[in-house]
Design a protein around this motif. Structure first.
Motif, PDB file in Angstrom:
ATOM      1  N   LEU A 104     -69.440-119.460 -55.671  1.00 38.82           N
ATOM      2  CA  LEU A 104     -68.433-120.298 -55.028  1.00 38.82           C
ATOM      3  C   LEU A 104     -69.049-120.756 -53.696  1.00 38.82           C
ATOM      4  O   LEU A 104     -70.166-121.259 -53.688  1.00 38.82           O
ATOM      5  CB  LEU A 104     -67.132-119.496 -54.836  1.00 38.82           C
ATOM      6  N   GLN A 105     -68.351-120.573 -52.595  1.00 40.72           N
ATOM      7  CA  GLN A 105     -68.906-120.915 -51.279  1.00 40.72           C
ATOM      8  C   GLN A 105     -69.285-119.661 -50.495  1.00 40.72           C
ATOM      9  O   GLN A 105     -69.199-119.639 -49.271  1.00 40.72           O
ATOM     10  CB  GLN A 105     -67.911-121.761 -50.480  1.00 40.72           C
ATOM     11  N   THR A 142     -65.786-119.047 -48.762  1.00 37.18           N
ATOM     12  CA  THR A 142     -64.804-119.405 -49.779  1.00 37.18           C
ATOM     13  C   THR A 142     -63.389-119.260 -49.208  1.00 37.18           C
ATOM     14  O   THR A 142     -63.042-118.227 -48.639  1.00 37.18           O
ATOM     15  CB  THR A 142     -64.966-118.507 -51.019  1.00 37.18           C
TER      16      THR A 142
END
Length: 91
Positions: free
Chosen positions: A68-69, A73
């Protein structure tokens, strides 16, 4: 409020809690909130330079945050974060 699930080996550093409600708008914020509540967890989750340890995997709603980030995230109120330490061994 997001919730962090604590694995059994780390519960002794989190007042034997299996899950902890945390504040924050990102995974990093949530982990900081966890460390603020249970400072003894820091050395088990982070290196001395403040990076997540290589053997600590973090999942947001069953998704590995590395895909994801990462720690940036974003979180929603009902999100579930799981800390999953890698286990090695055998022959």
């Amino acid at each position: 409020m997001p919730k962090i699930h604590i694995p059994t080996p780390l519960r002794q550093y989190a007042a034997k809690q299996s899950a902890v409600d945390v504040g924050g708008s990102t995974v990093a914020d949530a982990l900081s909130s966890l460390i603020a509540q249970y400072p003894d967890l820091r050395r088990h989750l982070y290196t001395e330079d403040g990076k997540l340890r290589a053997f600590v995997n973090v999942y947001l709603n069953d998704e590995d945050i590395r895909y994801l980030q990462k720690e940036a995230t974003a979180l929603k109120d009902n999100d579930s974060i799981s800390i999953v330490p890698s286990i090695a061994g055998g022959r």
